[in-house]
Design a protein around this motif. Structure first.
Motif, PDB file in Angstrom:
ATOM      1  N   ASN A 155      24.063  -1.978  19.867  1.00 55.27           N
ATOM      2  CA  ASN A 155      25.150  -2.872  19.477  1.00 55.27           C
ATOM      3  C   ASN A 155      26.219  -2.164  18.652  1.00 55.27           C
ATOM      4  O   ASN A 155      27.414  -2.346  18.881  1.00 55.27           O
ATOM      5  N   ALA A 156      25.809  -1.354  17.702  1.00 53.69           N
ATOM      6  CA  ALA A 156      26.767  -0.628  16.874  1.00 53.69           C
ATOM      7  C   ALA A 156      27.552   0.383  17.706  1.00 53.69           C
ATOM      8  O   ALA A 156      28.772   0.523  17.546  1.00 53.69           O
ATOM      9  N   TRP A 163      23.972   5.920  13.973  1.00 53.11           N
ATOM     10  CA  TRP A 163      23.959   4.647  14.692  1.00 53.11           C
ATOM     11  C   TRP A 163      24.087   4.831  16.194  1.00 53.11           C
ATOM     12  O   TRP A 163      24.202   3.872  16.929  1.00 53.11           O
ATOM     13  N   ASP A 202      21.615   2.843  18.031  1.00 57.64           N
ATOM     14  CA  ASP A 202      21.739   1.383  17.880  1.00 57.64           C
ATOM     15  C   ASP A 202      22.749   0.905  18.914  1.00 57.64           C
ATOM     16  O   ASP A 202      23.957   1.113  18.770  1.00 57.64           O
TER      17      ASP A 202
END
Length: 42
Positions: free
Chosen positions: A23-24, A18, A21
């Motif tokens: 946001n994560a 992640w 990613d």
């Protein structure tokens, strides 16, 4: 509240699934930075 201290991160974190990613990754770092490792007064 004075913010001081540091957290250690392993370089292998960039291999985390992640990591790309946004946001994560931001949520993960936010949680790491906000965690309280000391007892609070009652």
């Amino acid at each position: 509240m004075v913010r001081q201290g540091f957290i250690m991160l392993y370089r292998e974190l960039v291999d985390w699934e992640w990591y790309t990613d946004l946001n994560a990754c931001k949520l993960f770092f936010h949680c790491l930075l906000k965690v309280n490792d000391r007892a609070k007064r009652s």
